[in-house]
Design a protein around this motif. Structure first.
Motif, PDB file in Angstrom:
ATOM      1  N   GLY A 183       0.815  -1.211   0.000  1.00 28.23           N
ATOM      2  CA  GLY A 183       0.000   0.000   0.000  1.00 28.23           C
ATOM      3  C   GLY A 183       0.847   1.259   0.000  1.00 28.23           C
ATOM      4  O   GLY A 183       2.066   1.214  -0.166  1.00 28.23           O
ATOM      5  N   PRO A 184       0.180   2.396   0.205  1.00 33.42           N
ATOM      6  CA  PRO A 184       0.866   3.689   0.131  1.00 33.42           C
ATOM      7  C   PRO A 184       1.908   3.873   1.223  1.00 33.42           C
ATOM      8  O   PRO A 184       1.703   3.467   2.366  1.00 33.42           O
ATOM      9  N   VAL A 185       3.017   4.478   0.849  1.00 38.21           N
ATOM     10  CA  VAL A 185       4.081   4.821   1.796  1.00 38.21           C
ATOM     11  C   VAL A 185       4.434   6.288   1.602  1.00 38.21           C
ATOM     12  O   VAL A 185       4.066   6.901   0.599  1.00 38.21           O
ATOM     13  N   ARG A 186       5.157   6.833   2.557  1.00 37.26           N
ATOM     14  CA  ARG A 186       5.653   8.201   2.489  1.00 37.26           C
ATOM     15  C   ARG A 186       7.156   8.164   2.711  1.00 37.26           C
ATOM     16  O   ARG A 186       7.681   7.226   3.319  1.00 37.26           O
ATOM     17  N   LEU A 187       7.833   9.178   2.229  1.00 33.26           N
ATOM     18  CA  LEU A 187       9.283   9.301   2.382  1.00 33.26           C
ATOM     19  C   LEU A 187       9.582  10.563   3.179  1.00 33.26           C
ATOM     20  O   LEU A 187       8.969  11.609   2.941  1.00 33.26           O
ATOM     21  N   ARG A 188      10.523  10.456   4.130  1.00 31.67           N
ATOM     22  CA  ARG A 188      10.935  11.625   4.894  1.00 31.67           C
ATOM     23  C   ARG A 188      12.437  11.540   5.139  1.00 31.67           C
ATOM     24  O   ARG A 188      13.054  10.497   4.942  1.00 31.67           O
ATOM     25  N   ARG A 189      13.011  12.638   5.580  1.00 31.85           N
ATOM     26  CA  ARG A 189      14.448  12.681   5.865  1.00 31.85           C
ATOM     27  C   ARG A 189      14.794  11.655   6.941  1.00 31.85           C
ATOM     28  O   ARG A 189      14.080  11.503   7.918  1.00 31.85           O
ATOM     29  N   GLY A 190      15.914  10.992   6.739  1.00 28.91           N
ATOM     30  CA  GLY A 190      16.364   9.992   7.694  1.00 28.91           C
ATOM     31  C   GLY A 190      17.449  10.524   8.606  1.00 28.91           C
ATOM     32  O   GLY A 190      17.882  11.686   8.499  1.00 28.91           O
ATOM     33  N   SER A 191      17.928   9.668   9.481  1.00 28.64           N
ATOM     34  CA  SER A 191      18.926  10.065  10.478  1.00 28.64           C
ATOM     35  C   SER A 191      20.259  10.470   9.851  1.00 28.64           C
ATOM     36  O   SER A 191      21.004  11.250  10.429  1.00 28.64           O
ATOM     37  N   ALA A 192      20.571   9.970   8.671  1.00 24.50           N
ATOM     38  CA  ALA A 192      21.834  10.314   8.004  1.00 24.50           C
ATOM     39  C   ALA A 192      21.680  11.494   7.048  1.00 24.50           C
ATOM     40  O   ALA A 192      22.615  11.823   6.328  1.00 24.50           O
ATOM     41  N   TRP A 193      20.523  12.121   7.013  1.00 22.93           N
ATOM     42  CA  TRP A 193      20.289  13.228   6.068  1.00 22.93           C
ATOM     43  C   TRP A 193      21.362  14.296   6.186  1.00 22.93           C
ATOM     44  O   TRP A 193      22.029  14.621   5.224  1.00 22.93           O
ATOM     45  N   ALA A 194      21.567  14.847   7.357  1.00 20.72           N
ATOM     46  CA  ALA A 194      22.524  15.941   7.544  1.00 20.72           C
ATOM     47  C   ALA A 194      23.967  15.457   7.446  1.00 20.72           C
ATOM     48  O   ALA A 194      24.854  16.228   7.138  1.00 20.72           O
ATOM     49  N   GLY A 195      24.193  14.164   7.687  1.00 14.96           N
ATOM     50  CA  GLY A 195      25.543  13.638   7.660  1.00 14.96           C
ATOM     51  C   GLY A 195      26.035  13.257   6.282  1.00 14.96           C
ATOM     52  O   GLY A 195      27.175  12.872   6.108  1.00 14.96           O
ATOM     53  N   SER A 196      25.185  13.368   5.278  1.00 12.23           N
ATOM     54  CA  SER A 196      25.567  12.981   3.926  1.00 12.23           C
ATOM     55  C   SER A 196      26.482  14.041   3.315  1.00 12.23           C
ATOM     56  O   SER A 196      26.090  15.191   3.186  1.00 12.23           O
ATOM     57  N   PRO A 197      27.708  13.674   2.943  1.00 15.51           N
ATOM     58  CA  PRO A 197      28.610  14.674   2.368  1.00 15.51           C
ATOM     59  C   PRO A 197      28.109  15.225   1.043  1.00 15.51           C
ATOM     60  O   PRO A 197      28.379  16.360   0.698  1.00 15.51           O
ATOM     61  N   GLU A 198      27.355  14.420   0.292  1.00 19.40           N
ATOM     62  CA  GLU A 198      26.848  14.893  -0.999  1.00 19.40           C
ATOM     63  C   GLU A 198      25.654  15.811  -0.818  1.00 19.40           C
ATOM     64  O   GLU A 198      25.396  16.672  -1.630  1.00 19.40           O
ATOM     65  N   ARG A 199      24.878  15.603   0.236  1.00 13.49           N
ATOM     66  CA  ARG A 199      23.643  16.346   0.435  1.00 13.49           C
ATOM     67  C   ARG A 199      23.548  16.845   1.878  1.00 13.49           C
ATOM     68  O   ARG A 199      22.818  16.305   2.677  1.00 13.49           O
ATOM     69  N   PRO A 200      24.287  17.877   2.223  1.00 12.71           N
ATOM     70  CA  PRO A 200      24.166  18.383   3.589  1.00 12.71           C
ATOM     71  C   PRO A 200      22.774  18.951   3.812  1.00 12.71           C
ATOM     72  O   PRO A 200      22.096  19.339   2.869  1.00 12.71           O
ATOM     73  N   ASP A 201      22.366  18.986   5.066  1.00 12.41           N
ATOM     74  CA  ASP A 201      21.060  19.516   5.425  1.00 12.41           C
ATOM     75  C   ASP A 201      20.970  20.962   4.929  1.00 12.41           C
ATOM     76  O   ASP A 201      21.805  21.786   5.269  1.00 12.41           O
TER      77      ASP A 201
END
Length: 97
Positions: A74-92
């Motif tokens: 069924g339907p799901v949603r996507l949200r920022r995860g715990s590593a969001w800000a820690g990603s060197p390619e995609r900083p918060d």
């Protein structure tokens, strides 16, 4: 043809443009990439979401509870995860949040 990289970038860009606690529907990603035949992208979008979730970049939720997208029905949603800000390619984009 839409690449995995296009899907990943679009997912992260859409989430990055939203409030830090907001979630999106995977169909938003598919529609952004292919307005007319977006349904054909739903499986690839879910596959990329699974990879991003495994990395901790995003979380996949259903009814507000984190789920495994591979087994969720069924339907799901996507949200920022715990590593969001820690990603060197995609900083918060808003570290104050």
């Amino acid at each position: 043809m839409t690449s995995r990289e296009d899907i990943e970038r679009t997912t992260i860009d859409i989430l990055g443009a939203r409030d830090a606690h907001s979630s999106i529907c995977p169909s938003e990603v598919a529609r952004e990439l292919e307005s007319e035949h977006w349904r054909e992208l739903m499986d690839p979008v879910r596959e990329v979401a699974a990879s991003l979730a495994t990395a901790g970049t995003i979380e996949v939720t259903q009814g507000g509870t984190v789920v495994d997208i591979a087994t969720a029905r069924g339907p799901v949603r996507l949200r920022r995860g715990s590593a969001w800000a820690g990603s060197p390619e995609r900083p918060d984009p808003d570290p104050a949040s």
